[in-house]
Design an enzyme around this catalytic site. Structure first.
Site, PDB file in Angstrom:
ATOM      1  N   SER A 125      11.227   1.318   0.977  1.00  0.00           N
ATOM      2  CA  SER A 125      10.169   1.736   1.885  1.00  0.00           C
ATOM      3  C   SER A 125       8.883   1.914   1.089  1.00  0.00           C
ATOM      4  O   SER A 125       8.868   2.617   0.077  1.00  0.00           O
ATOM      5  CB  SER A 125      10.531   3.060   2.579  1.00  0.00           C
ATOM      6  OG  SER A 125       9.483   3.468   3.432  1.00  0.00           O
ATOM      7  N   ASN A 127       6.302   3.480   2.139  1.00  0.00           N
ATOM      8  CA  ASN A 127       5.961   4.891   2.353  1.00  0.00           C
ATOM      9  C   ASN A 127       7.209   5.563   2.878  1.00  0.00           C
ATOM     10  O   ASN A 127       7.600   5.364   4.021  1.00  0.00           O
ATOM     11  CB  ASN A 127       4.808   5.035   3.341  1.00  0.00           C
ATOM     12  CG  ASN A 127       4.343   6.478   3.478  1.00  0.00           C
ATOM     13  OD1 ASN A 127       5.132   7.413   3.371  1.00  0.00           O
ATOM     14  ND2 ASN A 127       3.060   6.674   3.727  1.00  0.00           N
ATOM     15  N   HIS A 157      -7.675   9.071   3.105  1.00  0.00           N
ATOM     16  CA  HIS A 157      -7.102   9.352   1.793  1.00  0.00           C
ATOM     17  C   HIS A 157      -8.148   9.946   0.861  1.00  0.00           C
ATOM     18  O   HIS A 157      -9.331   9.999   1.188  1.00  0.00           O
ATOM     19  CB  HIS A 157      -6.508   8.073   1.177  1.00  0.00           C
ATOM     20  CG  HIS A 157      -5.213   7.648   1.799  1.00  0.00           C
ATOM     21  ND1 HIS A 157      -5.166   6.883   2.937  1.00  0.00           N
ATOM     22  CD2 HIS A 157      -3.932   7.897   1.448  1.00  0.00           C
ATOM     23  CE1 HIS A 157      -3.897   6.673   3.266  1.00  0.00           C
ATOM     24  NE2 HIS A 157      -3.124   7.271   2.388  1.00  0.00           N
ATOM     25  N   LYS A 161      -8.829   6.606  -3.926  1.00  0.00           N
ATOM     26  CA  LYS A 161      -7.906   5.558  -3.482  1.00  0.00           C
ATOM     27  C   LYS A 161      -8.675   4.277  -3.156  1.00  0.00           C
ATOM     28  O   LYS A 161      -9.619   4.288  -2.373  1.00  0.00           O
ATOM     29  CB  LYS A 161      -7.097   6.001  -2.265  1.00  0.00           C
ATOM     30  CG  LYS A 161      -6.069   4.951  -1.818  1.00  0.00           C
ATOM     31  CD  LYS A 161      -5.200   5.466  -0.695  1.00  0.00           C
ATOM     32  CE  LYS A 161      -4.212   4.407  -0.230  1.00  0.00           C
ATOM     33  NZ  LYS A 161      -3.269   4.004  -1.275  1.00  0.00           N
ATOM     34  N   GLY A 166      -1.568   0.729   2.335  1.00  0.00           N
ATOM     35  CA  GLY A 166      -0.468  -0.182   2.623  1.00  0.00           C
ATOM     36  C   GLY A 166       0.276   0.205   3.888  1.00  0.00           C
ATOM     37  O   GLY A 166       0.725  -0.657   4.651  1.00  0.00           O
TER      38      GLY A 166
END
Length: 258
Positions: A125, A127, A157, A161, A166
């Site tokens: 995964s 996330n 975020h 970043k 994603g």
């Protein structure tokens, strides 16, 4: 459950804490690129000197084909780097399960994990938090209910970043949205990570949101994943699949009760 951890960076350290604090788990060892403080214990660095766990090994030591059979664990949890998976290929030969939580794999890495899944159970995964995977499945279900709704994805975020999240890209893909037109990015200090899917209807707005307060959420998700596949011998799994299966199971139980 005995756990081997790959990666001891900013997120890896918090994941290690989650494992150490879980009464049903033991952090057997931690593999790092560096050999600094090698063969010491992660628990000492994390403030648990009376509960020694997480013996440090360097990445170089895992090149020994016998390493994983000589240092057995039930599952490897990987929070290292995009190339880290090539360092634990021999673990599959020993039947050790693999939970990979690397954010940005290219197709060759995913194919490699699928190859390993022919020998052991593998879960991947990008996330691995429970919340983002619930959001993903719930958004797909809601889109089926209101297919004509306007849909926007908002991802927030920390300032440093780079690039689009994603997870936001995956949400857009699963909802068949053009990421350029429908993903809205915000970068400000103080935010770990937040994703929100907004459904706009003529007389109402529906928002499904997930906010990461601490990176410890990744550790909790990884342990959930490890437990979910513990009885599997082989196969390739995703958190989205686990969440969707939970939805279906709950609906089936409710039908029986009704």
């Amino acid at each position: 459950m005995k756990v081997g951890l790959f990666g001891f960076g900013r997120t890896g350290r918090l994941v290690a804490e989650e494992i150490i604090n879980d009464p049903d788990c033991t952090l057997t060892w931690v593999v790092r690129k560096s050999d600094k403080n090698n063969h010491e214990y992660a628990s000492d660095f994390l403030g648990f000197p009376k509960n020694r766990q997480g013996y440090f090994f360097s990445m170089e030591e895992t090149k020994d084909p016998e390493f994983f059979c000589n240092n057995p664990v039930d599952v490897i949890i990987d929070f290292s780097s995009t190339q880290g998976l090539y360092e634990y290929a021999h673990a599959a030969d020993c039947g050790i399960h693999i939970v990979s939580a690397i954010s940005h794999f290219e197709q060759p890495e995913i194919d490699f994990l699928k190859k390993l899944s022919e020998k052991t159970a593998v879960l991947y995964s990008a996330n691995i938090t429970l919340g983002i995977n619930f959001l993903l499945v719930a958004s797909q279900i809601l889109q089926q209910i209101v297919p004509n709704a306007d849909i926007e994805v908002i991802e927030e975020h920390f300032r440093q970043k780079k690039g689009v999240s994603g997870s936001a890209l995956k949400i857009a893909e699963k909802l068949n949205l053009d990421p350029v037109q429908h993903i809205n990015s915000i970068r400000v200090g103080g935010i770990v990570g937040k994703h929100e899917v907004v459904f706009g209807l003529p007389n109402q707005t529906i928002r499904i949101a997930h906010d990461v307060i601490s990176r410890c959420a990744f550790g909790a998700g990884a342990l959930f994943a490890a437990r979910a596949i513990k009885d599997q011998k082989t196969g390739f799994f995703t958190m989205e699949e686990l969440m969707r299966a939970a939805f279906i199971e709950k609906i089936a139980v409710n039908r029986i009760l009704v």
